[in-house]
Scaffold this active site. Structure first.
Site, PDB file in Angstrom:
ATOM      1  N   TYR A   1       0.882  -1.505  -0.084  1.00 46.77           N
ATOM      2  CA  TYR A   1       0.063  -0.238   0.513  1.00 46.77           C
ATOM      3  C   TYR A   1       0.965   1.143  -0.143  1.00 46.77           C
ATOM      4  O   TYR A   1       0.549   1.922  -1.392  1.00 46.77           O
ATOM      5  CB  TYR A   1      -0.589  -0.073   0.669  1.00 46.77           C
TER       6      TYR A   1
ATOM      7  N   ASN B   1      -6.546   9.883   8.236  1.00 44.40           N
ATOM      8  CA  ASN B   1      -7.522   8.709   8.286  1.00 44.40           C
ATOM      9  C   ASN B   1      -8.575   9.364   8.647  1.00 44.40           C
ATOM     10  O   ASN B   1      -8.673  10.526   9.052  1.00 44.40           O
ATOM     11  CB  ASN B   1      -7.031   8.377   9.763  1.00 44.40           C
TER      12      ASN B   1
ATOM     13  N   ARG C   1     -11.363  -1.425  10.316  1.00 45.46           N
ATOM     14  CA  ARG C   1     -10.244   0.173  10.618  1.00 45.46           C
ATOM     15  C   ARG C   1     -10.916  -0.035  11.681  1.00 45.46           C
ATOM     16  O   ARG C   1     -11.692  -0.398  12.563  1.00 45.46           O
ATOM     17  CB  ARG C   1     -10.779   0.610   9.449  1.00 45.46           C
TER      18      ARG C   1
ATOM     19  N   VAL D   1     -11.970   2.931  13.946  1.00 44.84           N
ATOM     20  CA  VAL D   1     -13.262   3.079  13.833  1.00 44.84           C
ATOM     21  C   VAL D   1     -14.629   2.284  13.986  1.00 44.84           C
ATOM     22  O   VAL D   1     -15.383   2.984  14.643  1.00 44.84           O
ATOM     23  CB  VAL D   1     -13.720   4.892  12.841  1.00 44.84           C
ATOM     24  N   SER D   2     -14.675   2.033  12.943  1.00 47.76           N
ATOM     25  CA  SER D   2     -16.025   1.449  12.243  1.00 47.76           C
ATOM     26  C   SER D   2     -15.827  -0.263  13.708  1.00 47.76           C
ATOM     27  O   SER D   2     -15.947  -0.526  13.878  1.00 47.76           O
ATOM     28  CB  SER D   2     -15.401   0.962  10.711  1.00 47.76           C
TER      29      SER D   2
ATOM     30  N   PHE E   1     -14.759  -0.522  16.247  1.00 54.94           N
ATOM     31  CA  PHE E   1     -15.043  -0.179  17.852  1.00 54.94           C
ATOM     32  C   PHE E   1     -16.041   0.521  18.271  1.00 54.94           C
ATOM     33  O   PHE E   1     -16.700  -0.556  18.822  1.00 54.94           O
ATOM     34  CB  PHE E   1     -14.005   1.023  18.415  1.00 54.94           C
TER      35      PHE E   1
ATOM     36  N   THR F   1      -1.065   7.190  18.644  1.00 60.31           N
ATOM     37  CA  THR F   1      -2.090   8.051  18.690  1.00 60.31           C
ATOM     38  C   THR F   1      -2.257   8.591  16.940  1.00 60.31           C
ATOM     39  O   THR F   1      -2.068   7.422  15.302  1.00 60.31           O
ATOM     40  CB  THR F   1      -1.555  10.157  18.864  1.00 60.31           C
ATOM     41  N   ARG F   2      -3.546   8.477  16.338  1.00 59.92           N
ATOM     42  CA  ARG F   2      -4.289   9.310  14.666  1.00 59.92           C
ATOM     43  C   ARG F   2      -4.663  10.423  15.259  1.00 59.92           C
ATOM     44  O   ARG F   2      -5.361  10.892  16.469  1.00 59.92           O
ATOM     45  CB  ARG F   2      -5.142   8.197  14.814  1.00 59.92           C
TER      46      ARG F   2
ATOM     47  N   GLN G   1       2.757   6.973  15.127  1.00 62.03           N
ATOM     48  CA  GLN G   1       1.905   9.046  16.175  1.00 62.03           C
ATOM     49  C   GLN G   1       1.606   9.260  14.432  1.00 62.03           C
ATOM     50  O   GLN G   1       2.342   9.065  13.648  1.00 62.03           O
ATOM     51  CB  GLN G   1       2.601   9.667  16.294  1.00 62.03           C
TER      52      GLN G   1
END
Ligand code: NAD
Ligand code: UDP
Ligand code: UDP
Length: 314
Positions: free
Chosen positions: A149, A178, A190, A192-193, A195, A214-215, A280
């Protein structure tokens, strides 16, 4: 040859998460849209509400093969974006980025179209410079599991700039950080999806590593607005330009926030950190603010709430 003034815009990867929002925005702006997708990670469902629109066309096609159509602008988004998807068939991922870019650049050259590349913050790898400016060359492993990627996207940027220098093409390169929102694939792994789905189903939230990495997450509508502004920017502005959010937080904080937002009884669990996972990440947005007058405006909680509603309705 076209005789009317409506712009015809090609969106590759148009049935994906970002692509479907972009098609929607371009149609709302009065353009005709040709959505090209091989449905590897995108779905017809993502654009089902656009199928009846007279300005919308959809074409099943793999961008690693040549495409001969007439368009005025090209947004090149075709490429799986989540690690589990792009690592599923890594050779195809590199082909999509590299052969896909060559074909879309060849098309842009033939028809004189302006072309925008959806590049990524992954070109910075696991960065030593923080926040990342566009001048930073990055720290990328060329032989790791993320390389198909990261290096594919880096090579695509190279191709864009070589076509620009060699063929005077009008190019735009966006380095997207992101992004989240409705129409993310529920099983794409990923954060967010994952969690949100875990919180909604009462499963433990799976934190990779100790959760201190971190993101910074940008809401999809803001990101799409940045892409459109970039395409509409003066021809002498090629980018690369960072697009994303500067609001940075740890994955542990994100997990706690999503549990609170959903009122879930889920707990937090820890598992091994995948290799080459960046420690990070945060964009420096000076250039985007200066040239595009752009910055994200949707508060994180509001974006997360809308995304939770989407996943609840699925
Ligand atoms: P996505 O997986 O939802 O969308 C990618 C789309 O491309 C899908 O519809 C997929 O079917 C299609 N596709 C894949 N290979 C193809 C091929 N060979 N030919 C034709 N279509 C193909 O991912 P997304 O999040 O919407 O990402 C869109 C673009 O933005 C990608 O290029 C990605 O690298 C980039 N990007 C996204 C993010 C993010 O956070 N979402 C961050 C940085 C960069
Ligand atoms: N191409 C395409 N559509 C077009 C024109 C070109 O898909 O309308 C592809 C074709 O496969 C070609 C590639 O883009 O090999 C690069 O085109 P270019 O003209 O840069 O180079 P060529 O390989 O034709 O010399
Ligand atoms: N992550 C996590 N739990 C998950 C999925 C991801 O802790 O269930 C972590 C992942 O290891 C990374 C961060 O969350 O540190 C963002 O991951 P994502 O795949 O969303 O984006 P990327 O790593 O490409 O920035």
């Amino acid at each position: 040859m076209r005789f009317d003034s409506t712009k015809r815009v090609l969106v590759t990867g148009g049935a994906g998460f970002l692509g479907s929002h972009l098609c929607e925005r371009l149609l709302a702006d009065g353009h005709d849209v040709v959505c090209v997708d091989n449905f590897f990670t995108g779905t017809r469902h993502n654009v089902a509400h656009l199928l009846e629109h007279p300005g919308f066309e959809i074409l099943r096609h793999d961008v690693t093969f040549p495409l001969y159509i007439e368009v005025d602008e090209i947004y090149n988004l075709a490429c799986p974006a989540s690690p589990i998807h792009y690592q599923h068939d890594p050779v195809q991922t590199t082909k999509t980025s590299v052969h896909g870019a060559i074909n879309m650049l060849g098309l842009a050259k033939r028809v004189g179209a302006k072309i925008l590349q959806a590049s990524t913050s992954e070109v910075y790898g696991d960065p030593e410079q923080h926040p990342q400016t566009e001048g930073y060359w990055g720290r990328v492993n060329p032989i790791g599991i993320r390389s198909c990627y990261d290096e594919g996207k880096r090579c695509a940027e190279t191709l864009f700039f070589d076509y620009y220098r060699q063929n005077a093409l009008r190019i735009k390169v966006a380095r997207i950080f992101n992004t989240f929102g409705p129409r993310m694939h529920p099983n794409d792994g990923r954060v967010v999806s994952n969690f949100i789905m875990q919180a909604l189903t009462g499963e433990d939230l799976t934190i990779n590593g100790d959760g201190t990495q971190t993101r910074s997450f940008c809401y999809v509508d803001d990101l799409i607005d940045g892409l459109v502004r970039l395409m509409d920017s003066p021809d002498d502005f090629t980018g690369p330009v960072n697009l994303g959010s500067t609001y940075e937080f740890t994955m542990l904080e994100l997990a706690e926030k999503i549990i609170a937002l959903t009122g879930s009884s889920s707990k937090i669990g820890f598992r091994e950190l995948p290799s080459d996972d960046p420690r990070q990440r945060q964009p420096d947005l000076t250039l985007a603010r200066q040239v595009l007058g752009w910055g994200p405006s949707t508060p994180l909680d509001e974006g997360l709430q809308r995304t939770v509603e989407y996943f609840k309705a699925l």
